[in-house]
Design a protein around this motif. Structure first.
Motif, PDB file in Angstrom:
ATOM      1  N   GLY A 459       1.273  45.234  37.947  1.00  0.00           N
ATOM      2  CA  GLY A 459       2.161  44.410  37.522  1.00  0.00           C
ATOM      3  C   GLY A 459       2.370  44.530  35.723  1.00  0.00           C
ATOM      4  N   ALA A 460       1.152  44.921  35.125  1.00  0.00           N
ATOM      5  CA  ALA A 460       1.059  45.121  33.693  1.00  0.00           C
ATOM      6  C   ALA A 460       1.008  46.447  33.021  1.00  0.00           C
ATOM      7  N   GLY A 461       0.885  47.323  34.163  1.00  0.00           N
ATOM      8  CA  GLY A 461       0.503  48.802  33.665  1.00  0.00           C
ATOM      9  C   GLY A 461       1.985  49.367  32.962  1.00  0.00           C
ATOM     10  N   PRO A 462       3.068  49.385  33.378  1.00  0.00           N
ATOM     11  CA  PRO A 462       4.291  49.848  32.476  1.00  0.00           C
ATOM     12  C   PRO A 462       4.539  48.963  31.163  1.00  0.00           C
ATOM     13  N   THR A 463       4.065  47.839  31.369  1.00  0.00           N
ATOM     14  CA  THR A 463       4.272  46.906  30.025  1.00  0.00           C
ATOM     15  C   THR A 463       3.444  47.666  28.763  1.00  0.00           C
ATOM     16  N   HIS A 464       2.164  47.752  29.234  1.00  0.00           N
ATOM     17  CA  HIS A 464       1.073  48.169  28.227  1.00  0.00           C
ATOM     18  C   HIS A 464       0.899  49.823  28.155  1.00  0.00           C
ATOM     19  N   ALA A 465       1.557  50.527  28.915  1.00  0.00           N
ATOM     20  CA  ALA A 465       1.342  52.221  28.918  1.00  0.00           C
ATOM     21  C   ALA A 465       1.659  52.800  27.656  1.00  0.00           C
ATOM     22  N   ALA A 466       2.754  52.439  26.963  1.00  0.00           N
ATOM     23  CA  ALA A 466       3.000  53.123  25.782  1.00  0.00           C
ATOM     24  C   ALA A 466       2.056  52.923  24.711  1.00  0.00           C
ATOM     25  N   MET A 467       1.398  51.485  24.637  1.00  0.00           N
ATOM     26  CA  MET A 467       0.327  51.224  23.588  1.00  0.00           C
ATOM     27  C   MET A 467      -0.889  51.994  23.994  1.00  0.00           C
ATOM     28  N   LEU A 468      -1.315  52.128  25.193  1.00  0.00           N
ATOM     29  CA  LEU A 468      -2.273  52.868  25.490  1.00  0.00           C
ATOM     30  C   LEU A 468      -2.028  54.582  25.088  1.00  0.00           C
ATOM     31  N   ALA A 469      -0.636  54.898  25.471  1.00  0.00           N
ATOM     32  CA  ALA A 469      -0.548  56.402  25.206  1.00  0.00           C
ATOM     33  C   ALA A 469      -0.535  56.708  23.800  1.00  0.00           C
ATOM     34  N   GLU A 470       0.064  55.621  22.939  1.00  0.00           N
ATOM     35  CA  GLU A 470      -0.268  56.048  21.664  1.00  0.00           C
ATOM     36  C   GLU A 470      -1.530  56.238  21.018  1.00  0.00           C
ATOM     37  N   GLU A 471      -2.442  55.251  21.355  1.00  0.00           N
ATOM     38  CA  GLU A 471      -3.892  55.083  21.163  1.00  0.00           C
ATOM     39  C   GLU A 471      -4.639  56.525  21.279  1.00  0.00           C
ATOM     40  N   VAL A 472      -4.147  57.203  22.659  1.00  0.00           N
ATOM     41  CA  VAL A 472      -4.936  58.392  23.016  1.00  0.00           C
ATOM     42  C   VAL A 472      -4.389  59.559  22.786  1.00  0.00           C
ATOM     43  N   GLY A 473      -3.076  59.745  22.345  1.00  0.00           N
ATOM     44  CA  GLY A 473      -2.263  60.636  22.133  1.00  0.00           C
ATOM     45  C   GLY A 473      -1.376  61.269  23.159  1.00  0.00           C
ATOM     46  N   ILE A 474      -1.374  60.454  24.333  1.00  0.00           N
ATOM     47  CA  ILE A 474      -0.480  61.026  25.465  1.00  0.00           C
ATOM     48  C   ILE A 474       1.160  60.830  25.045  1.00  0.00           C
ATOM     49  N   THR A 475       1.775  61.742  24.988  1.00  0.00           N
ATOM     50  CA  THR A 475       3.243  61.868  24.898  1.00  0.00           C
ATOM     51  C   THR A 475       4.212  61.817  25.878  1.00  0.00           C
TER      52      THR A 475
END
Length: 687
Positions: A459-475
């Motif tokens: 339920g919350a994965g797509p909402t938080h995904a970009a924040m996590l990606a920015e933090e670890v360098g996933i593009t």
């Protein structure tokens, strides 16, 4: 083998702490329907039945049109973590009564001299010794006679256990011997569920094997009771279809198999989602399953989920194969709080489904991550769950403003501004915890997260995904069409799967190689018999062979895949040398090789699930609206798109919000989104 039930509609169910997710897939119609039902923790089967009735109506299906139901559950896992299982007893070889107390004789923490040990699953007064023992080569050293079995049975009867396990020293060398001891006790105690450890999992290491057997016995009465209620509720709806249970290895098994071996289902929910993500065909991926209580992270490198043979459940080691998933206590329901030192913290405690976050309006007074999404504008209070559940944004903001007072920042502005600062800070704290866990996982495997694609669901994965990606360098992020119910989709499409093992503990030579071939042949027979019990057709089923090996003197073993029919010494040696060289950069052609455990996996595939039909897009979709969102400490005017209006080929730039009836996708500034032919939403970080 028997003929499988013809595939009509397949239902996948995943019971979470906050919501019960359901997916109905109808291949004949090319239809995929999903539904979220609030969980009922007191009796999870009630939410399953309510959700099943709702999704049947939503999909326009009659009960008899369902071809199979696959259900994932965390009941067993929660019982272990909370120590709410059955009252069990353990029968062990004479002289080994303290096996659970001693364990591996290791301190819980090398840096904390006051750290307490995990309480033994079975107290010492419920452990009974028996005169039964095998030597390392499988030759009986002591065999219990009738009076000895009578004595042990009398002691078990006096204990009044709900279930029991049997462990014979070196029982893995001859599982039939240990099973014979268990059978002798069952004949004297027919009312007592009793299982031999080598029947559950015949692998070397007595302590770990004892725990597998004890954990199986610990949750078996609870799981059988739940499965009984589940089947009754499903049948009451007029559904005659067979019921399967998701397994921890990413597959599924029949209800009967799950009742006999519930230990193989304890991590079933997260495993189903990882298996579904692997089927997207995106190559090297990181899955990010963020639900109401926790976030589960897994890495898939070669297109198939990675299996771990050693994991920890409730502080206890578990040696059955499971999809390698790491969980952290940060979900949509994780509590946002200020600790005694005045530091903002998120989780691991969750508000759960009842009362839920403050915004749910069910009496909750502790703000959660969902309240932070609301305060920062990432989710719309009027469109949550497709508008079926309206959220109270004012209550969420007030609870966060109260936290600002405890942090000493309320005086820096209006209460609303203070709530925004706390919400933004809490999301950064939660993201940092997730990123730390992901970076640790990648570092342990020598992997670079920048080369991976992030697949968020829950339920919350797509909402938080970009924040996590920015933090670890996933593009690159890929959001599936049914992201919020993705674990349920994975359950609906889960193949029948089971793993078998038998330890050898011998140096590799022609004799041991022949023994390895014999054991793998025996396991193959067991695997085919198991498929028959699941009512699975032989067509399309496959077997995979592997063995744990090491150079003599090494402390750890490598799992090495073996070619079917090539079990001679030269082929086995080369397979091990090649794997060792791949991982560590060298091989030692002259060092003796030791065989550890022979392993076999069997898969009975189900029919492919249909992809959701997606219409062609216009290329540049017209936003449904705009709203202000707070991202990384700054406010932005974000376009709002509806997932249902996005077509194949549509593309847009961030900042943007994509709303669907069960989740919200956040596209920050500097990112773009586009839709592929299967309806997956791709997010790309601009260079």
């Amino acid at each position: 083998m028997t003929t499988a039930v013809p595939l009509m509609a397949r239902i996948g169910i995943d019971v979470g702490g906050t919501f019960t997710d359901l997916v109905a897939a109808v291949p004949e119609r090319g239809l995929v329907v999903h539904h979220k039902e609030p969980s009922t923790p007191a009796d999870p089967s009630r939410a399953v039945a309510d959700g099943l009735a709702a999704i049947l109506a939503q999909a326009g299906l009659r009960p008899e049109e369902i071809g199979g139901i696959t259900h994932g559950t965390t009941i067993g896992l929660n019982a272990i973590i909370q120590r709410r299982g059955a009252r069990i007893a353990l029968v062990v070889t004479e002289g080994y009564r303290d096996i659970l107390e001693i364990g591996r004789s290791r301190m819980p923490s090398s840096f904390d001299l006051y750290a307490g040990k995990e309480e033994p699953l079975v107290p010492r007064d419920r452990i009974v010794e028996i005169s039964a023992r095998l030597g390392p080569g499988g030759v009986p050293v002591a065999e219990p006679d009738a009076p000895e079995l009578d004595r042990v049975a009398a002691r078990l009867r006096a204990i009044g256990a709900d279930a029991a396990a049997v462990l014979v020293l070196h029982g893995y060398t001859d599982p039939d011997f240990e099973e014979g001891v268990a059978a002798g006790l069952r004949a004297r105690l027919p009312e007592l569920p009793l299982m031999a450890s080598a029947t559950v999992w015949p692998e070397v290491r007595e302590y770990e094997r004892a725990l597998v057997a004890c954990l199986n016995a610990y949750i078996q009465p609870l799981m059988r009771d739940y499965f009984g209620r589940l089947e009754s509720r499903v049948r009451a709806l007029g559904v005659p279809a067979p019921i399967f249970i998701s397994a921890s290895n990413g597959g599924s098994m029949s209800l009967r198999s799950a009742a006999e071996r519930p230990i193989e289902t304890v991590l079933s929910g997260p495993a189903a989602g990882v298996a579904a993500a692997a089927r997207l065909g995106m190559g090297a991926i990181v899955t990010f399953d963020m639900g109401g209580t926790s976030s589960d992270i897994a890495v898939t490198v070669n297109g198939s989920p990675e299996l771990a043979t050693h994991t920890t459940v409730g502080g206890l080691p578990l040696i059955v194969p499971v999809v390698a998933v790491s969980a952290i206590g940060a979900g949509g329901g994780s509590v946002v709080r200020v600790d005694d030192q005045g530091v903002l913290k998120v989780g691991p405690e969750s508000v759960g489904a009842e009362p839920g976050p403050v915004a749910y309006g069910r009496g909750g007074d502790r703000p959660a991550v969902t309240d932070c999404y609301l305060a920062t504008g990432l989710i719309d209070p009027a469109t949550f769950l497709g508008g079926r559940m309206r959220l109270d944004a004012d209550a969420a903001g007030k609870s966060l403003a109260d936290l600002a007072t405890r942090l000493g920042s309320a005086g820096d502005g209006a209460a609303e501004e203070a709530a925004h600062r706390v919400a933004s800070g809490a999301l950064r704290v939660a993201t940092a915890g997730m990123a730390t866990e992901l970076q640790k996982i990648m570092a342990q495997r020598g992997l670079d997260p920048r080369l991976f694609t992030l697949v968020p669901f829950g339920g919350a994965g797509p909402t938080h995904a970009a924040m996590l990606a920015e933090e670890v360098g996933i593009t690159h992020i890929v959001v599936p069409p049914t992201a919020a119910t993705f674990c349920a989709l994975g359950a609906a499409g889960a193949d029948l799967r089971r793993d078998f093992a038998r330890s050898l503990r011998r140096r590799l030579d022609p004799t041991s190689a022949a023994r390895l071939a014999d054991i793998l042949g025996e396991l193959s027979g067991q695997a085919r018999a198991w498929l028959t019990e699941q009512s699975a057709a032989a067509a399309g089923s496959s077997l995979s062979y592997s063995a744990d090996m090491r150079y003599s003197g090494q402390a750890y073993e490598l799992r090495v895949a073996l070619d079917p029919g090539r079990f001679e010494v030269a082929a086995i040696s080369e397979a091990f040398h090649a794997e060792h060289e791949r991982l560590y950069g060298f091989r030692d052609q002259h060092a003796p090789i030791e065989l550890g455990t022979a392993r076999l996996g069997v898969v009975g595939p189900v029919a492919e699930l249909p992809s959701a039909a997606v219409r062609p897009g216009t290329g540049r979709p017209t936003p449904h609206g705009r709203r202000q969102v707070l991202l990384d400490g700054a406010w932005h005017a974000a376009d709002v798109h509806l997932r249902t209006t996005l077509g194949v080929g549509d593309a847009f730039d961030g900042p943007a919000i994509v709303e669907q009836d069960d989740t919200t996708v956040v596209v920050p500034p500097g990112w773009s989104g586009d839709v592929d032919g299967a309806g997956n939403l791709h997010l790309h970080r601009k260079a």
